[in-house]
Design an enzyme around this catalytic site. Structure first.
Site, PDB file in Angstrom:
ATOM      1  N   HIS A   1      -1.304   6.972 -12.286  1.00 10.02           N
ATOM      2  CA  HIS A   1      -2.479   6.946 -11.140  1.00 10.02           C
ATOM      3  C   HIS A   1      -2.902   8.321 -10.871  1.00 10.02           C
ATOM      4  CE1 HIS A   1      -0.504   2.885  -9.537  1.00 10.02           C
ATOM      5  NE2 HIS A   1      -1.227   2.715 -10.688  1.00 10.02           N
TER       6      HIS A   1
ATOM      7  N   CYS B   1     -18.888  20.588  -7.314  1.00 11.47           N
ATOM      8  CA  CYS B   1     -18.546  20.884  -8.866  1.00 11.47           C
ATOM      9  C   CYS B   1     -19.443  22.241  -9.185  1.00 11.47           C
ATOM     10  CB  CYS B   1     -19.455  19.725  -9.636  1.00 11.47           C
ATOM     11  SG  CYS B   1     -19.358  20.264 -11.448  1.00 11.47           S
TER      12      CYS B   1
ATOM     13  N   GLY C   1      12.464   2.908  -7.698  1.00  9.22           N
ATOM     14  CA  GLY C   1      11.630   3.085  -6.310  1.00  9.22           C
ATOM     15  C   GLY C   1      10.168   2.724  -6.504  1.00  9.22           C
TER      16      GLY C   1
ATOM     17  N   SER D   1       7.732  -0.847  -5.677  1.00 11.30           N
ATOM     18  CA  SER D   1       7.571  -2.258  -5.217  1.00 11.30           C
ATOM     19  C   SER D   1       7.299  -3.316  -6.256  1.00 11.30           C
ATOM     20  CB  SER D   1       6.593  -2.249  -3.999  1.00 11.30           C
ATOM     21  OG  SER D   1       5.345  -1.836  -4.582  1.00 11.30           O
TER      22      SER D   1
END
Ligand code: NAD
Ligand code: ZN
Length: 244
Positions: free
Chosen positions: A119, A148, A188, A190
Site C-alpha cells: 500500500h 512538483c 495483525g 483484519s
C-alpha cells in the site's frame, strides 16, 4: 496457548522459506492507531474524502493536512518487539519476504530488508501530472499541498487509495514469494482489504501452512492451520526460533 506457541515455533523452525503479511495491528503497539478500530484513524473522517484520488482532486489541502498529521504522528514512533522479531526471522531463514500493508516504514526502520510495500509508503510523494517521485521526510512540510519540482503539478502521497491500482508486478512478487515459501504468517490484519485478504487463502490453496496472529479471530481464521490470539509484540518474539 502455550501449546499453540510451541507448535508455531516448531513449524517456523522447520521452514526454509517464510512469507509474512502484516497489517496495522503490528504497529498498534508502537502507538500508531489502526484505521478501523475503536480509536481508528478513520473514525472522525470520511475515507472517501481523504483516501481517494477524487477526494484529493477536490481538496488537496484538506487531504495533505490529514496526511501531515499522520506523518507527524508516525515520525515520533519506533518499532516494537513484534517488528524486531521479524528482523530476527529474516536473519535466520534462507528465503524470507515481508509483505506489509502498512505505510509507516517501521519494518525498514527495525531492520528488515526484503519488504514488499503493498500500500505504499507515507514518506514518498509523486506528481499527479508527470512521472516525478521523491522521498520526503519533512515534518513539518515546507508547503501544503506540496508541488512538483519538475512541472509544478500537485504531489500526492505514494499510498494506495480506494480505487487505485496496485501494480501487477507487486502482486506477482507477493505470489512468487508465497510459492517459494513453506509457511505464511499473517500478522495483525483484519482480512477485509483486498488483495491482501486473499493471500493467506491462496497460500492454503497451494498447500502452504498458514499461521495467523491477531487480537481477535478474523473472517479467514477458520481456514488457517494455526490461530494465535493476542498481541503481536507478545507472541512474535515467543514463536521465532533462534536456530536456523
Ligand atoms: P485494520 O485496521 O483493518 O485491522 C487491524 C487488525 O489488527 C485488526 O484485525 C485487529 O484485530 C488487529 N490488531 C490490532 N492491534 C493488534 C495487536 N496489538 N496485536 C495483534 N493484532 C492487532 O488494518 P489492516 O488490515 O492493516 O488494513 C487497513 C489499511 O489501512 C491498510 O491497508 C493499511 O495500508 C492502512 N493503515 C496503515 C497503518 C500503518 O501504516 N501503521 C495504520 C492504519 C492503517
Ligand atoms: Zn510533475
Amino acid at each position: 496457548m502455550e501449546e499453540l506457541i510451541q507448535k508455531a515455533k516448531e513449524i517456523l523452525s522447520r521452514a526454509r522459506g517464510i512469507t509474512v503479511l502484516t497489517g496495522a495491528g503490528i504497529s498498534a503497539e508502537s502507538g500508531i492507531p489502526t484505521f478501523r478500530g475503536e480509536d481508528g484513524l478513520w473514525k472522525k473522517y470520511n475515507p472517501e474524502d481523504i483516501d481517494t484520488a477524487d477526494g484529493f482532486r477536490r481538496n488537496p489541502k484538506y487531504v495533505w493536512e490529514w496526511y501531515y498529521g499522520l506523518r507527524e504522528l508516525i515520525s515520533k514512533k519506533e518499532p516494537n518487539p513484534g517488528h524486531y522479531a521479524l528482523v530476527m526471522l529474516e536473519k535466520i531463514k534462507p528465503y524470507f519476504t515481508l509483505i506489509t500493508q502498512n505505510i509507516d516504514d517501521l519494518h525498514r526502520t527495525a531492520g528488515n530488508a526484503n519488504i514488499i510495500e503493498l500500500h505504499g509508503n507515507i514518506w514518498w510523494m509523486r506528481c499527479m501530472d508527470c512521472s516525478y517521485i521523491e522521498e520526503n521526510r519533512e515534518v513539518p512540510l515546507a508547503e501544503i499541498p506540496p508541488t512538483c519540482k519538475n512541472c509544478s503539478g500537485l504531489l500526492r502521497p505514494v499510498v494506495v487509495w480506494f480505487r487505485d491500482n496496485i501494480p501487477l508486478s507487486t502482486i506477482d512478487a507477493c505470489l512468487l514469494s508465497i510459492e517459494d515459501s513453506d509457511v505464511m504468517l499473517i500478522v495483525g490484519t483484519s482480512g477485509i482489504v483486498e488483495p491482501a485478504a486473499s493471500m493467506g487463502l491462496i497460500a492454503k490453496h497451494v498447500g502452504k501452512t498458514v499461521i495467523e496472529i491477531n487480537l481477535e479471530e478474523s473472517i479467514n481464521s477458520p481456514k488457517y492451520d494455526l490461530v494465535l490470539l493476542g498481541k503481536t509484540g507478545d507472541i512474535l518474539p515467543k514463536i521465532i526460533p533462534i536456530n536456523k
